[in-house]
Each structure stands twice: as C-alpha cells, then as structure tokens.
Design a protein around this motif. Structure first.
Motif, PDB file in Angstrom:
ATOM      1  N   ALA A  59      59.869 -27.022 -21.819  1.00  0.00           N
ATOM      2  CA  ALA A  59      60.151 -27.395 -19.885  1.00  0.00           C
ATOM      3  C   ALA A  59      58.912 -25.910 -20.108  1.00  0.00           C
ATOM      4  O   ALA A  59      58.461 -24.899 -20.524  1.00  0.00           O
ATOM      5  N   SER A  60      58.807 -25.657 -18.714  1.00  0.00           N
ATOM      6  CA  SER A  60      57.680 -24.561 -17.895  1.00  0.00           C
ATOM      7  C   SER A  60      57.633 -24.978 -16.751  1.00  0.00           C
ATOM      8  O   SER A  60      57.766 -25.841 -15.586  1.00  0.00           O
ATOM      9  N   LEU A  61      57.360 -23.637 -16.888  1.00  0.00           N
ATOM     10  CA  LEU A  61      56.604 -23.084 -15.203  1.00  0.00           C
ATOM     11  C   LEU A  61      55.644 -23.125 -15.410  1.00  0.00           C
ATOM     12  O   LEU A  61      55.095 -21.864 -15.801  1.00  0.00           O
ATOM     13  N   TYR A  62      54.676 -23.130 -14.060  1.00  0.00           N
ATOM     14  CA  TYR A  62      53.042 -22.745 -13.956  1.00  0.00           C
ATOM     15  C   TYR A  62      52.557 -23.562 -12.850  1.00  0.00           C
ATOM     16  O   TYR A  62      53.301 -23.990 -11.830  1.00  0.00           O
ATOM     17  N   THR A  63      51.392 -23.277 -12.795  1.00  0.00           N
ATOM     18  CA  THR A  63      50.938 -23.262 -11.341  1.00  0.00           C
ATOM     19  C   THR A  63      49.262 -25.146 -11.815  1.00  0.00           C
ATOM     20  O   THR A  63      48.577 -24.011 -13.098  1.00  0.00           O
ATOM     21  N   LYS A  64      48.722 -25.519 -10.848  1.00  0.00           N
ATOM     22  CA  LYS A  64      48.260 -25.898 -11.110  1.00  0.00           C
ATOM     23  C   LYS A  64      46.608 -25.970  -9.510  1.00  0.00           C
ATOM     24  O   LYS A  64      47.799 -25.525  -8.772  1.00  0.00           O
ATOM     25  N   ASN A  65      45.449 -25.780 -10.162  1.00  0.00           N
ATOM     26  CA  ASN A  65      44.757 -25.651  -8.979  1.00  0.00           C
ATOM     27  C   ASN A  65      44.430 -27.111  -8.746  1.00  0.00           C
ATOM     28  O   ASN A  65      44.031 -27.734  -9.614  1.00  0.00           O
ATOM     29  N   ALA A  66      43.991 -27.755  -7.484  1.00  0.00           N
ATOM     30  CA  ALA A  66      43.526 -29.003  -7.144  1.00  0.00           C
ATOM     31  C   ALA A  66      41.991 -28.791  -7.492  1.00  0.00           C
ATOM     32  O   ALA A  66      41.205 -29.909  -7.256  1.00  0.00           O
ATOM     33  N   ALA A  67      41.482 -27.770  -7.128  1.00  0.00           N
ATOM     34  CA  ALA A  67      39.984 -28.465  -6.600  1.00  0.00           C
ATOM     35  C   ALA A  67      39.012 -28.102  -8.173  1.00  0.00           C
ATOM     36  O   ALA A  67      37.565 -28.453  -8.542  1.00  0.00           O
ATOM     37  N   MET A  68      39.510 -27.135  -9.162  1.00  0.00           N
ATOM     38  CA  MET A  68      38.662 -27.124 -10.382  1.00  0.00           C
ATOM     39  C   MET A  68      38.166 -28.197 -11.633  1.00  0.00           C
ATOM     40  O   MET A  68      36.945 -28.412 -11.747  1.00  0.00           O
ATOM     41  N   PRO A  69      39.774 -28.911 -12.111  1.00  0.00           N
ATOM     42  CA  PRO A  69      40.999 -28.476 -11.511  1.00  0.00           C
ATOM     43  C   PRO A  69      41.438 -27.199 -13.172  1.00  0.00           C
ATOM     44  O   PRO A  69      40.472 -27.365 -14.040  1.00  0.00           O
ATOM     45  N   SER A  70      42.101 -26.858 -13.025  1.00  0.00           N
ATOM     46  CA  SER A  70      42.709 -25.843 -13.990  1.00  0.00           C
ATOM     47  C   SER A  70      44.346 -25.306 -14.082  1.00  0.00           C
ATOM     48  O   SER A  70      44.929 -25.810 -13.029  1.00  0.00           O
ATOM     49  N   GLY A  71      44.745 -24.309 -13.863  1.00  0.00           N
ATOM     50  CA  GLY A  71      46.691 -24.073 -13.928  1.00  0.00           C
ATOM     51  C   GLY A  71      46.279 -22.855 -14.799  1.00  0.00           C
ATOM     52  O   GLY A  71      45.622 -22.657 -15.501  1.00  0.00           O
ATOM     53  N   HIS A  72      47.513 -22.775 -14.738  1.00  0.00           N
ATOM     54  CA  HIS A  72      48.340 -21.472 -16.037  1.00  0.00           C
ATOM     55  C   HIS A  72      49.649 -21.874 -16.036  1.00  0.00           C
ATOM     56  O   HIS A  72      50.247 -21.648 -15.498  1.00  0.00           O
ATOM     57  N   ILE A  73      49.803 -20.985 -17.451  1.00  0.00           N
ATOM     58  CA  ILE A  73      51.102 -21.464 -18.019  1.00  0.00           C
ATOM     59  C   ILE A  73      52.038 -20.115 -17.197  1.00  0.00           C
ATOM     60  O   ILE A  73      51.284 -18.855 -18.438  1.00  0.00           O
ATOM     61  N   LEU A  74      52.915 -19.982 -17.192  1.00  0.00           N
ATOM     62  CA  LEU A  74      53.434 -18.892 -16.290  1.00  0.00           C
ATOM     63  C   LEU A  74      54.923 -18.338 -17.956  1.00  0.00           C
ATOM     64  O   LEU A  74      55.209 -17.367 -17.990  1.00  0.00           O
ATOM     65  N   HIS A  75      55.441 -19.319 -18.044  1.00  0.00           N
ATOM     66  CA  HIS A  75      56.617 -19.528 -18.968  1.00  0.00           C
ATOM     67  C   HIS A  75      56.589 -21.417 -19.293  1.00  0.00           C
ATOM     68  O   HIS A  75      57.006 -21.732 -18.592  1.00  0.00           O
ATOM     69  N   VAL A  76      56.842 -20.987 -20.443  1.00  0.00           N
ATOM     70  CA  VAL A  76      57.018 -21.954 -21.135  1.00  0.00           C
ATOM     71  C   VAL A  76      58.209 -22.103 -22.729  1.00  0.00           C
ATOM     72  O   VAL A  76      58.401 -21.030 -23.173  1.00  0.00           O
ATOM     73  N   VAL A  77      59.267 -23.476 -22.951  1.00  0.00           N
ATOM     74  CA  VAL A  77      59.511 -23.389 -24.113  1.00  0.00           C
ATOM     75  C   VAL A  77      59.175 -24.264 -24.232  1.00  0.00           C
ATOM     76  O   VAL A  77      59.283 -25.555 -23.422  1.00  0.00           O
ATOM     77  N   GLY A  78      59.412 -25.479 -25.955  1.00  0.00           N
ATOM     78  CA  GLY A  78      59.094 -26.327 -27.047  1.00  0.00           C
ATOM     79  C   GLY A  78      57.908 -26.811 -26.811  1.00  0.00           C
ATOM     80  O   GLY A  78      58.223 -28.184 -26.889  1.00  0.00           O
ATOM     81  N   ILE A  79      56.391 -26.247 -26.205  1.00  0.00           N
ATOM     82  CA  ILE A  79      55.363 -27.046 -26.321  1.00  0.00           C
ATOM     83  C   ILE A  79      55.080 -26.306 -26.920  1.00  0.00           C
ATOM     84  O   ILE A  79      54.823 -24.720 -26.871  1.00  0.00           O
ATOM     85  N   SER A  80      54.242 -26.212 -28.203  1.00  0.00           N
ATOM     86  CA  SER A  80      53.443 -25.434 -29.038  1.00  0.00           C
ATOM     87  C   SER A  80      51.867 -25.145 -28.281  1.00  0.00           C
ATOM     88  O   SER A  80      51.400 -25.325 -26.764  1.00  0.00           O
ATOM     89  N   ALA A  81      52.206 -23.826 -28.936  1.00  0.00           N
ATOM     90  CA  ALA A  81      50.910 -22.801 -27.837  1.00  0.00           C
ATOM     91  C   ALA A  81      49.013 -23.969 -28.209  1.00  0.00           C
ATOM     92  O   ALA A  81      48.014 -23.595 -27.500  1.00  0.00           O
ATOM     93  N   ASP A  82      49.313 -24.670 -29.104  1.00  0.00           N
ATOM     94  CA  ASP A  82      47.891 -25.827 -29.385  1.00  0.00           C
ATOM     95  C   ASP A  82      48.311 -26.520 -28.114  1.00  0.00           C
ATOM     96  O   ASP A  82      46.273 -26.627 -27.579  1.00  0.00           O
ATOM     97  N   TYR A  83      49.016 -27.142 -27.667  1.00  0.00           N
ATOM     98  CA  TYR A  83      49.131 -28.393 -26.993  1.00  0.00           C
ATOM     99  C   TYR A  83      49.303 -27.698 -25.515  1.00  0.00           C
ATOM    100  O   TYR A  83      48.548 -28.298 -24.445  1.00  0.00           O
ATOM    101  N   GLN A  84      49.362 -26.267 -25.386  1.00  0.00           N
ATOM    102  CA  GLN A  84      48.980 -25.353 -24.895  1.00  0.00           C
ATOM    103  C   GLN A  84      48.284 -25.283 -23.712  1.00  0.00           C
ATOM    104  O   GLN A  84      47.620 -25.569 -22.868  1.00  0.00           O
ATOM    105  N   SER A  85      47.204 -24.545 -24.594  1.00  0.00           N
ATOM    106  CA  SER A  85      45.995 -24.953 -24.426  1.00  0.00           C
ATOM    107  C   SER A  85      44.996 -25.827 -24.083  1.00  0.00           C
ATOM    108  O   SER A  85      44.416 -25.503 -22.918  1.00  0.00           O
ATOM    109  N   SER A  86      45.161 -26.578 -24.918  1.00  0.00           N
ATOM    110  CA  SER A  86      44.138 -28.357 -24.922  1.00  0.00           C
ATOM    111  C   SER A  86      44.533 -28.873 -23.571  1.00  0.00           C
ATOM    112  O   SER A  86      44.210 -29.355 -22.752  1.00  0.00           O
ATOM    113  N   TYR A  87      45.614 -28.492 -23.070  1.00  0.00           N
ATOM    114  CA  TYR A  87      46.271 -29.124 -21.291  1.00  0.00           C
ATOM    115  C   TYR A  87      45.656 -28.342 -20.661  1.00  0.00           C
ATOM    116  O   TYR A  87      44.931 -29.462 -19.955  1.00  0.00           O
ATOM    117  N   PHE A  88      44.776 -27.389 -20.269  1.00  0.00           N
ATOM    118  CA  PHE A  88      44.871 -27.328 -19.415  1.00  0.00           C
ATOM    119  C   PHE A  88      42.642 -26.958 -19.350  1.00  0.00           C
ATOM    120  O   PHE A  88      42.054 -27.188 -18.852  1.00  0.00           O
TER     121      PHE A  88
END
Length: 396
Positions: A59-88
């Motif tokens: 699960a994750s609490l996060y934001t996304k930017n519509a124009a970039m596209p980009s985003g930021h993870i605020l809090h996350v569990v269960g997703i590895s750091a590598d996949y977190q980074s590769s997503y954004f």
C-alpha cells in the motif's frame, strides 16, 4: 516492517453492522489513522493496517503530477525500494491509470477494470515490466485530494493470487478512504507531536490557520490567534454567548451536526466534517476540517481544554483544473484519446506509444486521426505544443 494485528478476518463481518467485534476493529483502525495527525511517524503503521484491512500485499500514500509526469511517495509498505524508484523514474508515464486518476471522484475506489479491459492492460509495457514481475494483479486506488497539477492518492496493491479488486475490497476502501483524507488534510496544517499539555496553547497560537477547540454543543473552549481574528471580523464564523456558529445557515447546520456527534468518537463522526465549505459575506470561500479529540492518543490534547473536537479553518484553494482534465473537457476527448495524447507527449511517436500501451500501431493512428480532428491540429508536434500551452496556462 511494523508488526500489527491482522484485520483480514473482519472483512466479511463488516457487512453486518450488528456485530460489535467488527465495528470495534474498524473503529480502532480509524483511530490509528487519525493519530497520525499527532505523530506523522505513525503513518507507516496506519498504512500497513489499512492494507491488511482492504486486502492487499502492499500500500502507498503518494502524489502524482499531471504535467511532468512525476510523483512522490509519502508512505509505503510492501513495495521494494527498487520498484518504488523505477515507478516514478520511468513507469508513471506508461501507467494507464494515471490519466483517469485526475478525473476520479474523491474517495471512490478505482481499479484497473474501471479504466480498460484487463486483457488489454496485460499487453502494456507497464504490466509486463513493473506489475507482473512483482506478482501483482491490480491496485485499488482512492483519490484524496486534487490541485491544479497534483493528485494525492492512497492505493492498495492486490496480489495475482487474489485477482483484481472485487466489491469487498472496494467496500472496505470506501469505508476507510474518507478518514485517510481527513487525516492527510489536517496533517498538512498541524502536527501535534510536540503539543503536550504545557505547550499546547503556544502550538495552537502559532498556526496560520484558524483553530478552535470546541465541545459537542459548539462552545468555544480555546481559539488561537488566527481563530480570534476570524471571530473579530464575524465574516465567516461568529461567537455568540461563547458558542461557535457559521454565518451561512446551511453551513452552520452542518457544523453543529458534526460537532454533536464528534464527542462519540471517530466512527460516529464518519465522513461529516471533512472539508466543510464556508462562505464569507463578500463571497470569499473557506474550508473547515473537524478532528475528534476523544479517541486514541488525541485524548490528551482534548482533555487539556475539555474539548471534544478541533476545528481547522483556512481559505479555500482557488478552484482549478489540471492540464489533462482541462484539455479533455475543452476538446471533448474520450479517456482513450486523452491517454494517447499524453503518451505522445511523454513517450514519443506512434511505434513507441503503441509498444508502451500494448496496442497495435493502427489503433494509435486511429486515435491520432480523431485527436487531429477534435483539436484542429495536423501533426504530432502540434499536439505536444497544445499540451505545453495548456500546462503553462494552468500552472502560470
């Protein structure tokens, strides 16, 4: 990962409101979420418990930017750091859910099948390179807040053994998402972690937003400096015989109803008091958020002043539309057409877009023809300029 008490067994019981045990467990979870306002470090525990409640492996609490596209993870569990980074870093531009999330209603769960057929989703690069390697099948998301360019989301990832988000998972998300939204909104304005008995008044008075500690009868127990300033003008809120009231009669009824039940705790308040609109005599708009103080770790803050709730009042953000949403509405684009437009902007030409979206090049060309017709453009470069123009206009 934090050790928590599993909530999975209660999921089926929630459909029967007469079962006190299920109601008590849900109440405990809601209280855990609201306690993040006092201590933001407790969000990891709250996210994990909510993940277990909804039914997921991450699960994750996060934001996304519509124009970039980009985003930021605020809090996350269960997703590895590598996949977190590769997503954004890479895959947010290829994620077919991104576009639709900017159109979604607050608190309403969204799964893959709400956006496109699952068989089509499995053909996308995003599924093949990011979703499938993790053994995931779906993510049930809920929009918490939207601004000009950003959307705040809470999502629970479903494992492939559990399949796509079913109605039970959606029901659980509907039960809990409004409370996450309230906690996030209030947490942006106020962090009570250091607000112990001896320093609470100083903490409250230091806020730039108006804050009122009140009891269930709307009696003002304490107001900070910004709150007193609002009362002095009597434009939005007023104090009569020590009781707080809103200038607008409809808003005042909603405020009193919410305060009346706030003393009974988080579950009793439910979705009342989340972003209550207030209007001044000159038409200036404000928004109020109500936080119960009779549950969990918040009880200490309330007992200091014998208050049952904290009311936060701030000026409302100017209503604005994100660039994708504005373009979609202006040219009456379908979700598929808008998705192709954004892919052209973010990914490149027809072959690259077709590969990223997992569809035939002829399908992309068909959508492009419709985009050219609706927008009055002739080339892909014109579509890129069109998007850039709307993004600049909205952001500037």
């Amino acid at each position: 990962m934090t050790s928590v008490t599993p909530l999975w067994p209660m999921a089926a019981r929630l459909a029967s409101p007469d079962l006190a045990e299920g109601a008590e467990q849900l109440s405990d979870l809601i209280g855990c979420i609201y306690d993040t306002v006092l201590d933001s470090s407790s969000w990891t525990n709250a996210v994990e418990r909510t993940m277990q409640f909804v039914g997921g492996v991450g699960a994750s609490l996060y934001t996304k930017n519509a124009a970039m596209p980009s985003g930021h993870i605020l809090h996350v569990v269960g997703i590895s750091a590598d996949y977190q980074s590769s997503y954004f870093d890479k895959y947010v531009a290829l994620d077919p859910t991104t576009t639709v999330q900017f159109f979604a209603e607050l608190d309403e769960p969204i799964g893959i099948e709400d956006i496109l057929p699952y068989a089509e989703f499995k053909q996308t690069r995003f599924y093949k390179e990011w979703v499938q390697p993790q053994g995931l099948a779906d993510c049930v998301n809920s929009v918490l807040d939207k601004s000009i360019t950003n959307v705040a989301m809470f999502g629970v990832f479903r494992h492939e053994r559990d399949g796509v988000a079913d109605e039970r998972a959606r029901h659980r998300m509907r039960l809990i998402a409004p409370h996450i939204r309230r906690a996030v909104m209030i947490g942006r304005m106020f962090d009570l972690k250091a607000a112990e008995a001896a320093t609470l008044a100083d903490t409250l008075d230091g806020l730039s937003v108006g804050l009122f500690l009140v009891d269930s009868a709307a009696r003002i127990v304490h107001a900070n400096f910004a709150g007193h300033a609002m009362l002095d003008t009597a434009d939005v809120l007023r104090a009569s015989s020590g009781r707080l009231s809103a200038r607008d009669s409809q808003a005042d009824r909603a405020l009193r109803e919410a305060l009346a039940v706030a003393g009974d705790g988080d579950s009793a308040l439910g979705t009342r008091g989340i972003a209550m609109p207030l209007v001044g005599s000159t038409g200036e708009r404000y928004v109020a958020h109500l936080l119960p103080l009779t549950s969990g770790a918040r009880r200490q803050a309330g007992l200091v002043y014998s208050a049952t709730a904290a009311l936060f009042v701030r000026k409302a953000d100017i209503d604005a539309t994100s660039p994708p949403e504005l373009i979609g509405k202006t040219f009456q684009l379908t979700p598929s057409e808008l998705r192709v437009l954004l892919a052209i902007v973010q990914v490149g030409g027809v072959p690259e877009v077709a590969a990223a979206l997992g569809v035939a090049e002829t399908t992309i060309k068909t959508h492009l023809s419709r985009l050219f017709y609706k927008t009055g453009t002739r080339r892909q470069a014109d579509l890129v300029k069109l998007f850039a123009g709307y993004a600049t206009r909205v952001i500037g």
